[in-house]
Design a protein around this motif. Structure first.
Motif, PDB file in Angstrom:
ATOM      1  N   SER A 253       0.813  -1.221   0.000  1.00 17.82           N
ATOM      2  CA  SER A 253       0.000   0.000   0.000  1.00 17.82           C
ATOM      3  C   SER A 253       0.847   1.271   0.000  1.00 17.82           C
ATOM      4  CB  SER A 253      -0.934   0.004   1.221  1.00 17.82           C
ATOM      5  OG  SER A 253      -0.199   0.096   2.425  1.00 17.82           O
ATOM      6  N   MET A 254       2.187   1.140  -0.057  1.00 15.65           N
ATOM      7  CA  MET A 254       3.064   2.314  -0.058  1.00 15.65           C
ATOM      8  C   MET A 254       3.160   2.923  -1.450  1.00 15.65           C
ATOM      9  SD  MET A 254       6.344   1.241   2.313  1.00 15.65           S
ATOM     10  CE  MET A 254       6.170   0.869   4.059  1.00 15.65           C
TER      11      MET A 254
ATOM     12  N   ALA B  63      11.581   3.495   2.695  1.00 17.93           N
ATOM     13  CA  ALA B  63      11.714   2.197   3.363  1.00 17.93           C
ATOM     14  C   ALA B  63      12.963   1.470   2.882  1.00 17.93           C
ATOM     15  CB  ALA B  63      10.469   1.349   3.095  1.00 17.93           C
ATOM     16  N   ALA B  64      13.238   1.548   1.569  1.00 13.97           N
ATOM     17  CA  ALA B  64      14.427   0.892   1.023  1.00 13.97           C
ATOM     18  C   ALA B  64      15.696   1.489   1.622  1.00 13.97           C
ATOM     19  CB  ALA B  64      14.444   1.016  -0.498  1.00 13.97           C
TER      20      ALA B  64
ATOM     21  N   MET C 162      16.231 -10.590   3.147  1.00 14.75           N
ATOM     22  CA  MET C 162      14.987 -10.898   2.442  1.00 14.75           C
ATOM     23  C   MET C 162      14.014  -9.727   2.498  1.00 14.75           C
ATOM     24  SD  MET C 162      14.216 -14.941   3.095  1.00 14.75           S
ATOM     25  CE  MET C 162      14.403 -14.887   4.883  1.00 14.75           C
ATOM     26  N   HIS C 163      13.967  -9.068   3.647  1.00 16.11           N
ATOM     27  CA  HIS C 163      13.084  -7.910   3.770  1.00 16.11           C
ATOM     28  C   HIS C 163      13.537  -6.792   2.830  1.00 16.11           C
ATOM     29  CE1 HIS C 163      10.083  -5.399   5.536  1.00 16.11           C
ATOM     30  NE2 HIS C 163      10.930  -4.581   6.128  1.00 16.11           N
TER      31      HIS C 163
ATOM     32  N   VAL D 169      11.383  -5.049  -0.294  1.00 16.85           N
ATOM     33  CA  VAL D 169      11.146  -3.614  -0.458  1.00 16.85           C
ATOM     34  C   VAL D 169      11.627  -3.149  -1.835  1.00 16.85           C
ATOM     35  CG1 VAL D 169      11.659  -1.310   0.433  1.00 16.85           C
ATOM     36  CG2 VAL D 169      11.297  -3.195   2.024  1.00 16.85           C
ATOM     37  N   LEU D 170      12.805  -3.624  -2.229  1.00 13.29           N
ATOM     38  CA  LEU D 170      13.344  -3.250  -3.536  1.00 13.29           C
ATOM     39  C   LEU D 170      12.435  -3.728  -4.665  1.00 13.29           C
ATOM     40  CD1 LEU D 170      17.115  -4.075  -2.924  1.00 13.29           C
ATOM     41  CD2 LEU D 170      16.140  -1.781  -3.204  1.00 13.29           C
ATOM     42  N   THR D 171      11.924  -4.947  -4.541  1.00 11.28           N
ATOM     43  CA  THR D 171      11.038  -5.491  -5.564  1.00 11.28           C
ATOM     44  C   THR D 171       9.770  -4.665  -5.680  1.00 11.28           C
ATOM     45  OG1 THR D 171      11.892  -7.733  -5.242  1.00 11.28           O
ATOM     46  CG2 THR D 171       9.734  -7.525  -6.292  1.00 11.28           C
ATOM     47  N   MET D 172       9.175  -4.328  -4.540  1.00  9.63           N
ATOM     48  CA  MET D 172       7.960  -3.523  -4.559  1.00  9.63           C
ATOM     49  C   MET D 172       8.208  -2.158  -5.171  1.00  9.63           C
ATOM     50  SD  MET D 172       5.378  -5.230  -3.452  1.00  9.63           S
ATOM     51  CE  MET D 172       4.225  -3.886  -3.200  1.00  9.63           C
TER      52      MET D 172
END
Length: 271
Positions: A50-51, A59-60, A78-79, A83-86
């Motif tokens: 939702s970001m 966040a990244a 992994m987190h 974030v990078l993928t999103m």
């Protein structure tokens, strides 16, 4: 339902839009349970999906600093990759997951996430290999089976994909992410009614998240029930999250005419 020979162009054009998302749902447990709830990971005020772009960038940066301090930490890595993928930075996410996999070569959750990153970068054969290496025959993991199914769907093997989803459901009955992926498999074949049946079942299960409902909203909207689709997409969410989901849904459904045209084109090509 489309005839078996009518699927090629339609499936290829839809894969980018929805099949990678299905992989994301199938591996959601890998990114949201267990070690990823540790205090070492910077917290976020709302779900990644939702970001907006600015929030994902922030966040990244935050998670990236934690990753730089401890690049061997699998949970943080992994987190960070998620974030990078999103944020649309799949190549960088893959580079992060490669390093995490090197440092944690026997961790099944890491290998599953690495497979997701490879699939997101279009390296499907390598993704499938990573997922299968993470699996153990004597202790099969339902999340890995579902992830393998999502990759097989993207590779154009729906029969193999559904076999993996059903094996995953044998291990984890009524798991919403697997039911949603199974529905997505039928969506990719143009069988919207069967897709809706599985996705509706998924949305009713305890633990179903907004991504599962978003998939249901998509398949309902593709059948022309737009008001119902938007209601599903915005259910049980904050106003901001609801608007984000509806905006996404409208973007996907703007391809409705293209969907119908592709079906007509495929029919014409088989005549």
């Amino acid at each position: 339902m489309l005839k078996p020979g009518i699927r090629s162009n339609l499936s290829r054009r839809l894969l980018t839009a929805v099949c990678v998302a299905a992989i994301g749902v199938s591996l959601a447990g890998c990114a949201s349970k267990g070690r990823l709830t540790t205090g070492s990971i910077p917290s976020a005020n709302k779900p990644l999906e939702s970001m907006n772009a600015a929030e994902l960038h922030s966040a990244a940066e935050q998670v990236g600093r934690a990753y730089d301090r401890n690049p061997k930490d699998a949970a943080i890595g992994m987190h960070y990759a998620s974030v990078l993928t999103m944020g649309g930075r799949s190549t960088q996410a893959l580079a992060v997951m490669q390093q995490v996999a090197i440092h944690n070569p026997t961790d099944r959750t890491v290998l599953a996430a690495y497979g997701k990153a490879l699939a997101g970068d279009g390296q499907l054969d390598k993704a499938l290999d990573a997922i299968r290496r993470a699996q153990t025959p004597d202790r099969p993991d339902w999340q890995l089976l579902s992830a393998e199914g999502a990759i097989l769907d993207q590779m154009g093997d729906p029969a193999g994909a559904r076999d993996r989803y059903r094996k995953a459901l044998d291990l984890k009955p009524n798991e919403p992410s697997v039911l949603s992926n199974l529905g997505m498999s039928y969506l990719l074949q143009g069988d919207l009614r069967t897709a809706e049946t599985y996705m509706a079942s998924a949305s009713r299960q305890p633990g179903a998240d907004s991504r599962v409902r978003q998939n249901l909203a998509l398949v309902v909207g593709l059948q022309g029930r737009f008001a119902e689709a938007e209601k599903i997409a915005s259910a049980e969410l904050s106003p901001e999250q609801a608007q984000a989901n509806v905006t996404y849904l409208r973007g996907m459904l703007s391809q409705q005419n293209a969907w119908n045209k592709l079906k007509d084109d495929d029919r014409n090509n088989t005549n």
